[in-house]
Design an enzyme around this catalytic site. Structure first.
Site, PDB file in Angstrom:
ATOM      1  N   LEU A 338       0.822  -1.216   0.000  1.00  4.10           N
ATOM      2  CA  LEU A 338       0.000   0.000   0.000  1.00  4.10           C
ATOM      3  C   LEU A 338       0.850   1.258   0.000  1.00  4.10           C
ATOM      4  O   LEU A 338       0.419   2.312  -0.476  1.00  4.10           O
ATOM      5  CB  LEU A 338      -0.915   0.015   1.236  1.00  4.10           C
ATOM      6  CG  LEU A 338      -1.950  -1.107   1.335  1.00  4.10           C
ATOM      7  CD1 LEU A 338      -2.681  -1.033   2.665  1.00  4.10           C
ATOM      8  CD2 LEU A 338      -2.944  -1.013   0.173  1.00  4.10           C
ATOM      9  N   ASP A 340       5.072   2.961   1.393  1.00  3.17           N
ATOM     10  CA  ASP A 340       6.261   2.876   2.232  1.00  3.17           C
ATOM     11  C   ASP A 340       6.228   4.004   3.246  1.00  3.17           C
ATOM     12  O   ASP A 340       6.157   5.186   2.873  1.00  3.17           O
ATOM     13  CB  ASP A 340       7.541   2.985   1.393  1.00  3.17           C
ATOM     14  CG  ASP A 340       7.764   1.740   0.543  1.00  3.17           C
ATOM     15  OD1 ASP A 340       7.493   0.645   1.056  1.00  3.17           O
ATOM     16  OD2 ASP A 340       8.195   1.879  -0.615  1.00  3.17           O
ATOM     17  N   GLY A 341       6.270   3.646   4.523  1.00  2.95           N
ATOM     18  CA  GLY A 341       6.325   4.645   5.571  1.00  2.95           C
ATOM     19  C   GLY A 341       7.744   5.080   5.817  1.00  2.95           C
ATOM     20  O   GLY A 341       8.676   4.702   5.098  1.00  2.95           O
ATOM     21  N   GLY A 344       9.057   1.649   7.484  1.00  6.90           N
ATOM     22  CA  GLY A 344       8.526   0.336   7.166  1.00  6.90           C
ATOM     23  C   GLY A 344       7.606   0.360   5.963  1.00  6.90           C
ATOM     24  O   GLY A 344       7.147   1.417   5.538  1.00  6.90           O
ATOM     25  N   ASP A 456       4.791  14.733  12.002  1.00  6.00           N
ATOM     26  CA  ASP A 456       4.880  14.427  10.570  1.00  6.00           C
ATOM     27  C   ASP A 456       3.514  14.600   9.910  1.00  6.00           C
ATOM     28  O   ASP A 456       3.032  13.710   9.208  1.00  6.00           O
ATOM     29  CB  ASP A 456       5.401  12.998  10.370  1.00  6.00           C
ATOM     30  CG  ASP A 456       5.950  12.779   8.955  1.00  6.00           C
ATOM     31  OD1 ASP A 456       6.190  13.774   8.247  1.00  6.00           O
ATOM     32  OD2 ASP A 456       6.118  11.613   8.553  1.00  6.00           O
TER      33      ASP A 456
END
Length: 662
Positions: A338, A340-341, A344, A456
């Site tokens: 879904l 990329d953070g 992770g 963020d």
């Protein structure tokens, strides 16, 4: 290693010597100085770093174009627009916004100046208004003279719950001030903007105020004799070094004493810095001597302090097995990714019980990422809010990998719909964007009330469900904020284009850092532009700069997305420009000017629910957002002063660079 330590000590020592040298030079009051756009300043003005050199402190001298001024210690701060002889133009940005939006909250403030026995102030373009509660008894008292109004007084009743009575300057009719105040009214004083206001009270008033000062003879002699003008316990004038033939010698002696004390404190500071450097090097060696996994294991043990063998719940959230989540995500297939953070990859998954989930998989072999992973568990277990993503659970610390399991939000991110893959569908109408702004502001206000800073805030972290309701996500770098401090000192975190410039500059994180980031989100909502775009002009690559430049020029048509239909719907135009002005406040470098998230939420709700009559709609299209000042009335004894026309429109852009300290 020893060579590096010696080099660091040498650099720190050199830096301290330079700072001490500068401090010694600064201890001597300059005859004149410049601050921002103001030049040739002298007593009673002084820099905020040299409070003993004057009475009116100036700060933010690097701000463009206007610095800030405090008329007396402990008083309010204003923007200093222009100085002329013994007068100075002051500006209030929040009042400007309220008047521009025809917001009745403008009448909640009354201008007043501090009182001092050694310097007096006089407001030259002030208008007395009477704010009267709209009750039947007051109406009866107020309407008893001259066909429903007091003699020579005009009435404005466009505000709910109260009316405003005022008399234009120069009117010689009977003054019935005492009668009005007896009618349960209060006196408020606001600056006059222009008499050419077509009867509109909001256009009559303005955010600029002209203040004249007069210094007492005693204070003048005290200052030039080397003393300082102060007050004693009875609030009477007191000179710390009365004027006498030896005053200059006393002043020189005091300066020598300061130099001596500076040298001593510099030596002590140098020793302390060397000790700190040695301690740092020792700690660094000790840390490197231990395995990096020790810190991670310790952190995890703190979070999973309820980890009992065979337990199905850790730290208040359910535990999933690695094999269960591996099956749910089809072995973490790349087709299920879904996004990329920051630390992770997030996968789509479906559990055996039918629930759709988003599984965040920690990047491997990265101690710092693991700390962030643990931080997100700790944050999310404290929160319950409709517009925050829900944490379903996690894996055990004994699992093959550390995974977080969230509710699945099916409609992508706000960024996707604004300028990403889903942007062309036109799904984000203006009402949906307003709802998204309000729901996001509500979630952030809840976080701040829970002593949490998100750190963020960006459109990629604002998820949308099938009904376009907001779910704020990604708390990996969020911080718990103790309620007994004003900031947290930490290295800058976040995403380029959204980071608070003051946070980036001085490493001081506050809740106003989230407000800045949310200001960028507001600009994205009205412009549909990304926060960073390398194709824009070099000075406008960051969307914040692009927005500020266009708002300064009142070029809202260059900023607002034409697909919103503002050219055919004046209400959308009025609401979008109001949101732009709110974003402008959020993006101010001066944190004191930025509103809190609660204030932002209240303003957004007011913008959403406001209904504009035909007259206001017409003005919203025809008139520029920041009207030019015309023939500003100069009252009382002043007959001729420089025109403030050059001061309007752009003074609201100034941003004072000051840090929040504990």
């Amino acid at each position: 290693m020893a060579l590096a330590a010696s080099f660091i000590c040498f650099l720190l020592s050199l830096l301290l010597i330079l700072v001490q040298a500068k401090g010694r030079n600064d201890s001597i009051c300059p005859k004149s100085f410049s601050c921002g756009n103001l030049t040739d300043l002298s007593f009673p003005f002084s820099l905020s770093t040299q409070p003993d050199c004057g009475l009116m402190s100036m700060s933010g001298c690097d701000a463009k174009p206007f610095p800030r001024i405090q008329l007396l210690p402990g008083g309010d701060w204003y923007y200093a627009l222009k100085k002329h002889n013994l007068s100075v133009w002051l500006g209030d940005p929040k009042l400007q916004m309220a008047l521009r939006q025809h917001n009745c909250q403008a009448f909640n403030k009354s201008f007043s100046l501090p009182i001092s026995p050694f310097i007096s102030f006089n407001m030259l373009n002030i208008l007395d208004l009477f704010k009267c509660k709209s009750t039947s008894s007051n109406t009866k008292n107020i309407t008893q003279k001259k066909n429903g109004t007091f003699a020579g007084y005009k009435m404005y009743n466009g505000c709910k719950g109260f009316s405003i009575y005022y008399k234009l300057p120069g009117d010689d009719d009977e003054d019935v001030r005492a009668d009005i105040l007896l009618a349960d009214c209060s006196l408020i004083r606001l600056p006059i903007h222009s008499l050419s206001s077509d009867g509109d009270l909001f256009n009559l008033l303005g955010p600029e105020i002209l203040v004249e000062w007069k210094l007492s003879d005693e204070c003048y002699q005290c200052h030039h004799g080397g003393g300082q003008c102060q007050t004693d316990k009875t609030k009477k004038f007191h000179c710390t070094n009365p004027y006498n033939p030896h005053a200059q010698g006393a002043k020189t002696t005091r300066r020598k004493l300061r130099l001596t004390l500076g040298a001593v404190s510099g030596g002590v500071g140098l020793v302390m810095i060397i000790c700190l450097v040695v301690c740092f090097i020792w700690c660094y060696k000790k840390r490197n001597s231990s395995p990096s996994r020790f810190l991670s294991t310790k952190k995890l043990s703190d979070i999973f302090k309820r980890d009992v063998e065979g337990s199905s719940i850790y730290f208040g959230v359910p535990v999933f097995s690695y094999s269960e989540l591996e099956e749910a995500t089809n072995e973490f297939n790349s087709s299920r990714v879904l996004g990329d953070g920051g630390y992770g990859t997030v996968y789509y998954g479906k559990l055996k019980d039918g629930r759709e989930v988003a599984v965040k998989r920690l990047y491997e072999h990265n101690c710092k990422r693991m700390e962030q992973f643990v931080n997100e568990i700790e944050i999310l277990t404290r929160l319950r809010h409709n517009n925050l993503v829900t944490l379903y659970g996690c894996t055990s610390r004994r699992s093959r990998e550390l995974l977080l399991v969230y509710e699945y939000i099916p409609n992508g991110t706000l960024a996707d719909h604004l300028h990403g893959d889903k942007a062309k569908g036109g799904s984000l109408t203006w009402p949906i964007r307003m709802n998204a702004a309000i729901e996001t502001a509500g979630a952030l206000a809840y976080l701040h009330a829970s002593d949490i800073i998100h750190c963020d805030v960006k459109t990629n972290n604002i998820l949308l469900d099938q009904n376009f309701s907001v779910k704020v996500a990604d708390f990996g770098i969020s911080r718990l904020f103790p309620n007994d401090v004003s900031h947290i000192s930490t290295a800058p975190r976040g995403t380029p284009g959204y980071i608070d410039p003051k946070y980036h500059e001085c490493y001081q994180l506050t809740s106003k850092s989230d407000v800045y980031s949310f200001g960028v989100v507001l600009v994205e909502l009205i412009s549909s532009m990304p926060a960073v775009d390398m194709s824009r002009h070099s000075q406008e690559i960051n969307l914040a700069n692009f927005a500020i430049n266009n708002i300064i020029k009142s070029a809202f048509n260059e900023l607002i997305d034409p697909s919103l239909g503002f050219d055919s719907d004046t209400k959308i135009w009025e609401m979008a420009t109001s949101v732009a002005e709110l974003a402008f406040l959020c993006l101010q470098t001066d944190r004191d000017v930025r509103p809190t998230m609660v204030e932002v939420l209240d303003i957004l709700k007011e913008i959403q629910t406001s209904e504009f009559d035909n007259e206001k709609k017409a003005k919203a299209v025809a008139a520029p957002p920041f009207p030019e000042s015309e023939n500003l009335l100069l009252l009382k004894q002043v007959k001729s002063l420089p025109s403030p026309n050059s001061l309007t429109d752009k003074w609201f852009t100034c941003s004072d660079i000051t840090s929040t300290t504990s």
